[in-house]
Design a protein around this motif. Structure first.
Motif, PDB file in Angstrom:
ATOM      1  N   ALA A  80      62.759  74.228 -59.393  1.00  0.00           N
ATOM      2  CA  ALA A  80      62.228  73.276 -60.371  1.00  0.00           C
ATOM      3  C   ALA A  80      61.731  74.044 -61.590  1.00  0.00           C
ATOM      4  CB  ALA A  80      61.099  72.474 -59.751  1.00  0.00           C
ATOM      5  N   PRO A  81      61.871  73.452 -62.786  1.00  0.00           N
ATOM      6  CA  PRO A  81      61.402  74.156 -63.979  1.00  0.00           C
ATOM      7  C   PRO A  81      59.885  74.306 -63.973  1.00  0.00           C
ATOM      8  CG  PRO A  81      62.208  71.962 -64.538  1.00  0.00           C
ATOM      9  CD  PRO A  81      62.487  72.181 -63.097  1.00  0.00           C
ATOM     10  N   VAL A  82      59.447  75.387 -64.570  1.00  0.00           N
ATOM     11  CA  VAL A  82      58.012  75.647 -64.684  1.00  0.00           C
ATOM     12  C   VAL A  82      57.613  75.514 -66.153  1.00  0.00           C
ATOM     13  CG1 VAL A  82      57.902  77.111 -62.637  1.00  0.00           C
ATOM     14  CG2 VAL A  82      58.419  78.128 -64.841  1.00  0.00           C
ATOM     15  N   ALA A  83      56.331  75.503 -66.426  1.00  0.00           N
ATOM     16  CA  ALA A  83      55.835  75.253 -67.783  1.00  0.00           C
ATOM     17  C   ALA A  83      56.307  76.311 -68.770  1.00  0.00           C
ATOM     18  CB  ALA A  83      54.316  75.182 -67.773  1.00  0.00           C
ATOM     19  N   GLY A  84      56.484  77.531 -68.331  1.00  0.00           N
ATOM     20  CA  GLY A  84      56.905  78.600 -69.230  1.00  0.00           C
ATOM     21  C   GLY A  84      58.338  78.466 -69.701  1.00  0.00           C
ATOM     22  N   GLN A  85      59.123  77.604 -69.064  1.00  0.00           N
ATOM     23  CA  GLN A  85      60.520  77.454 -69.451  1.00  0.00           C
ATOM     24  C   GLN A  85      60.716  76.495 -70.615  1.00  0.00           C
ATOM     25  OE1 GLN A  85      61.774  76.450 -65.377  1.00  0.00           O
ATOM     26  NE2 GLN A  85      63.376  77.971 -65.683  1.00  0.00           N
ATOM     27  N   GLU A  90      61.641  74.102 -82.959  1.00  0.00           N
ATOM     28  CA  GLU A  90      62.939  74.570 -83.418  1.00  0.00           C
ATOM     29  C   GLU A  90      62.968  76.088 -83.613  1.00  0.00           C
ATOM     30  OE1 GLU A  90      61.226  72.170 -85.063  1.00  0.00           O
ATOM     31  OE2 GLU A  90      62.348  70.363 -84.515  1.00  0.00           O
ATOM     32  N   ARG A  91      61.859  76.640 -84.060  1.00  0.00           N
ATOM     33  CA  ARG A  91      61.829  78.087 -84.301  1.00  0.00           C
ATOM     34  C   ARG A  91      61.982  78.866 -82.999  1.00  0.00           C
ATOM     35  NH1 ARG A  91      58.840  79.842 -89.443  1.00  0.00           N
ATOM     36  NH2 ARG A  91      58.978  77.943 -90.661  1.00  0.00           N
ATOM     37  N   GLN A  92      61.307  78.404 -81.981  1.00  0.00           N
ATOM     38  CA  GLN A  92      61.411  79.084 -80.700  1.00  0.00           C
ATOM     39  C   GLN A  92      62.833  78.916 -80.138  1.00  0.00           C
ATOM     40  OE1 GLN A  92      58.482  77.896 -77.833  1.00  0.00           O
ATOM     41  NE2 GLN A  92      58.771  79.705 -76.576  1.00  0.00           N
ATOM     42  N   LEU A  93      63.438  77.762 -80.381  1.00  0.00           N
ATOM     43  CA  LEU A  93      64.814  77.544 -79.951  1.00  0.00           C
ATOM     44  C   LEU A  93      65.761  78.450 -80.723  1.00  0.00           C
ATOM     45  CD1 LEU A  93      66.886  75.916 -78.303  1.00  0.00           C
ATOM     46  CD2 LEU A  93      66.906  74.254 -80.159  1.00  0.00           C
ATOM     47  N   ALA A  94      65.541  78.588 -82.020  1.00  0.00           N
ATOM     48  CA  ALA A  94      66.390  79.448 -82.837  1.00  0.00           C
ATOM     49  C   ALA A  94      66.246  80.904 -82.422  1.00  0.00           C
ATOM     50  CB  ALA A  94      66.048  79.275 -84.308  1.00  0.00           C
ATOM     51  N   ALA A  95      65.057  81.291 -81.983  1.00  0.00           N
ATOM     52  CA  ALA A  95      64.847  82.673 -81.561  1.00  0.00           C
ATOM     53  C   ALA A  95      65.641  82.998 -80.302  1.00  0.00           C
ATOM     54  CB  ALA A  95      63.365  82.922 -81.324  1.00  0.00           C
ATOM     55  N   LEU A  96      66.005  81.988 -79.533  1.00  0.00           N
ATOM     56  CA  LEU A  96      66.783  82.221 -78.325  1.00  0.00           C
ATOM     57  C   LEU A  96      68.257  82.473 -78.618  1.00  0.00           C
ATOM     58  CD1 LEU A  96      65.293  79.482 -75.978  1.00  0.00           C
ATOM     59  CD2 LEU A  96      64.834  81.929 -75.936  1.00  0.00           C
TER      60      LEU A  96
END
Length: 177
Positions: A80-85, A90-96
């Motif tokens: 199951a996903p955890v909070a850290g996932q 958008e910036r954090q998504l772009a950093a990935l």
């Protein structure tokens, strides 16, 4: 008061009829009470049967969940996903994101409302680009055409006339059809 035997008999019969009527009414009330109890019991039986069906479904669902959990643990290993996932924006998504590797296709770009004027054709339409060669249709080599082919020339004239007719908008009058 003289009671004759006929009078005594009629009073006796009336009394017997009254007693029989009272017993019939009492018996009818008792039968209706039993019918009401039977009806209430049948309603309870239906309710209990529905409750049993619900509990059986619940039990099967939980046993299936248990079996799915065991299968997941054994075969797939999903967690199951955890909070850290989760990402915050958008910036954090772009950093990935990763930089495109060599030979990777260009990102898909969406058309916008502005239509640049093409220098080659003078048209406001976007140039058609070949997905294989990456060049515009004007830059691709033209197939060799026999200039003395009258049928081809007639087709080109018809196509040019058709394009002129389709490019013009004519407003019809209300009376014309």
């Amino acid at each position: 008061m003289n009671l004759t035997s006929d009078r005594v008999r009629s009073i006796g019969w009336a009394t017997v009829l009254l007693v029989c009527g009272a017993l019939t009414i009492a018996l009818t009330l008792r039968v209706n009470a039993v019918k009401s109890q039977v009806h209430d019991t049948e309603k309870r039986i239906v309710w209990v049967q529905q409750d049993i069906d619900f509990l059986q479904t619940e039990f099967q669902t939980r046993s299936n969940q248990q079996a799915l959990k065991q299968l997941n643990d054994l075969e797939f290993g999903y967690k199951a996903p955890v909070a850290g996932q989760y990402i915050e924006g958008e910036r954090q998504l772009a950093a990935l994101g990763k930089a495109a590797g060599p030979g990777a296709p260009e990102p898909i770009r969406y058309a916008n409302a502005e239509r640049p004027v093409s220098h080659e054709t003078g048209s406001t339409l976007l140039a058609m680009v070949s997905p294989v060669a990456g060049a515009t249709a004007a830059a691709l080599p033209k197939p060799a055409v026999n200039a003395s082919d009258p049928e081809r020339e007639a087709l080109e004239r018809d196509a040019a006339a058709l394009s002129k007719r389709l490019a013009r908008i004519e407003v019809a009058e209300a009376g014309q059809q």
